[in-house]
Scaffold this active site. Sequence first.
Site, mmCIF file in Angstrom:
data_model
loop_
_atom_site.group_PDB
_atom_site.id
_atom_site.type_symbol
_atom_site.label_atom_id
_atom_site.label_comp_id
_atom_site.label_asym_id
_atom_site.label_seq_id
_atom_site.Cartn_x
_atom_site.Cartn_y
_atom_site.Cartn_z
ATOM 1 N N MET A 102 -38.007 -9.809 -29.590
ATOM 2 C CA MET A 102 -37.792 -10.120 -31.009
ATOM 3 C C MET A 102 -37.400 -8.667 -31.720
ATOM 4 O O MET A 102 -37.557 -8.670 -33.044
ATOM 5 C CB MET A 102 -38.915 -10.641 -31.606
ATOM 6 N N SER A 131 -44.475 -3.869 -31.640
ATOM 7 C CA SER A 131 -43.804 -3.984 -32.979
ATOM 8 C C SER A 131 -44.716 -3.861 -33.934
ATOM 9 O O SER A 131 -44.400 -3.513 -35.231
ATOM 10 C CB SER A 131 -42.584 -4.926 -33.095
ATOM 11 N N GLN A 156 -46.899 -7.792 -19.310
ATOM 12 C CA GLN A 156 -48.134 -8.125 -19.352
ATOM 13 C C GLN A 156 -48.867 -8.243 -20.443
ATOM 14 O O GLN A 156 -49.917 -8.764 -20.573
ATOM 15 C CB GLN A 156 -48.765 -6.967 -18.323
ATOM 16 N N LYS A 157 -48.539 -7.297 -21.318
ATOM 17 C CA LYS A 157 -49.086 -6.953 -22.766
ATOM 18 C C LYS A 157 -49.340 -8.641 -23.348
ATOM 19 O O LYS A 157 -50.282 -8.714 -24.013
ATOM 20 C CB LYS A 157 -48.190 -6.255 -23.526
ATOM 21 N N HIS A 177 -40.519 -2.528 -24.758
ATOM 22 C CA HIS A 177 -39.449 -3.492 -24.334
ATOM 23 C C HIS A 177 -38.250 -2.767 -23.403
ATOM 24 O O HIS A 177 -37.744 -3.269 -22.578
ATOM 25 C CB HIS A 177 -38.599 -3.658 -25.791
ATOM 26 N N HIS A 225 -39.403 -0.954 -28.595
ATOM 27 C CA HIS A 225 -40.250 0.348 -28.469
ATOM 28 C C HIS A 225 -40.171 0.445 -26.736
ATOM 29 O O HIS A 225 -39.577 -0.199 -26.038
ATOM 30 C CB HIS A 225 -41.659 0.241 -28.948
HETATM 31 P P1 AMP Z 1 -41.536 -9.324 -28.243
HETATM 32 O O1 AMP Z 1 -40.451 -8.513 -28.727
HETATM 33 O O2 AMP Z 1 -42.895 -8.797 -28.878
HETATM 34 O O3 AMP Z 1 -41.435 -10.623 -28.300
HETATM 35 O O4 AMP Z 1 -41.657 -8.768 -26.880
HETATM 36 C C1 AMP Z 1 -40.701 -8.958 -25.929
HETATM 37 C C2 AMP Z 1 -40.982 -8.894 -24.502
HETATM 38 O O5 AMP Z 1 -41.480 -7.191 -24.380
HETATM 39 C C3 AMP Z 1 -42.260 -9.533 -24.164
HETATM 40 O O6 AMP Z 1 -42.029 -10.142 -22.806
HETATM 41 C C4 AMP Z 1 -43.414 -8.682 -24.530
HETATM 42 O O7 AMP Z 1 -44.638 -9.020 -23.754
HETATM 43 C C5 AMP Z 1 -42.878 -7.357 -23.888
HETATM 44 N N1 AMP Z 1 -43.929 -6.348 -24.332
HETATM 45 C C6 AMP Z 1 -44.315 -6.074 -25.565
HETATM 46 N N2 AMP Z 1 -44.911 -4.935 -25.539
HETATM 47 C C7 AMP Z 1 -44.873 -4.514 -24.371
HETATM 48 C C8 AMP Z 1 -45.812 -3.353 -24.029
HETATM 49 N N3 AMP Z 1 -46.150 -2.505 -24.745
HETATM 50 N N4 AMP Z 1 -45.501 -3.163 -22.652
HETATM 51 C C9 AMP Z 1 -44.814 -3.864 -21.771
HETATM 52 N N5 AMP Z 1 -43.996 -5.012 -22.429
HETATM 53 C C10 AMP Z 1 -44.292 -5.330 -23.699
#
Ligand code: AMP
Length: 282
Positions: A30, A186, A148-149, A37, A34
């Site tokens: 999304m 994020s 895994q978060k 990602h 960071h």
């Molecule tokens: P999001 O942008 O929050 O939808 O996250 C996109 C992907 O990044 C998802 O598969 C999350 O699980 C992964 N993600 C988010 N934060 C972390 C993190 N700290 N470590 C590893 N993967 C992450």
Amino acid sequence: MLITADIAKVRRIIQQARLKGKKVGFVPTMGALHQGHLSLVKASNRQSDFTVVSIFVNPLQFGPKEDLKKYPRRFKPDRKLLKKEKVDLLFYPSAKDLYPKDFSISVSEGQLSKFLCGISRPGHFKGVCTVVTKLFNIIQPDQAYFGQKDCQQARIIRRLVRDLNFPLEIKVLPTVRESDGLALSSRNQYLNPKQRKDARVIYQALRLAKKDIQNGQRNPARIIKAMRQRLSSVKSLKIDYLEIANAESLNKLKTIKGKVLITLAVYLAKVRLIDNIILNVD
Ligand code: AMP
């Protein structure tokens, strides 16, 4: 790096890559990228020949009172980061293109979504499953990368792929953390300096649980009590849930054994943060 919001163009570009025999890796995000990602992007770059990253803040997975409007959008810096990682294709669809006005079909998972975040965020995983299905259909990757978060999300996506026979492999990568243990998110940017400092207690509580288990504790209730106590040192922190479950079924455990998921969601002021660890216990 190719950049497009156009679904038909994405299909054409990926088809060309495939014709050249390239293995396609996909990282859905999304945005507000960071290092968490980027760890997924790097893994895809290592394991695939053509890496696609999507940036889409999916309205379907936000509840009516959630932070859809104020969710951080940082297209330019995100694009720069992805370019630096040598991503092949950045796909940033619009909500209008993904969800036409009379959009009427969705995908929901009926078992794993009933626990944990599924309780406090009704409809969230339906939104996730629907958008991930659409993205998988558009991109048709060989492998897709998740963190895994978001442990419950990763579990549900594996189930989605199995139950709907998507011809791809799901890879789940470890949580990337700040040096003080806070999981990168994020949403961390919503925290003011005091809240950011207080947020350290989340990983401290998880580490405490790990230590208790390593010391032989096998009673989940005792571990949860100790974790709650540690979390209560931050007055402004409110626990949404704190559970010890089987990492596969997400069912609550009566005794600590097997693949054990210790997971929690908390509110720091209005910011909802989640974190977890998984331990293999004999
Ligand atoms: P999001 O942008 O929050 O939808 O996250 C996109 C992907 O990044 C998802 O598969 C999350 O699980 C992964 N993600 C988010 N934060 C972390 C993190 N700290 N470590 C590893 N993967 C992450």
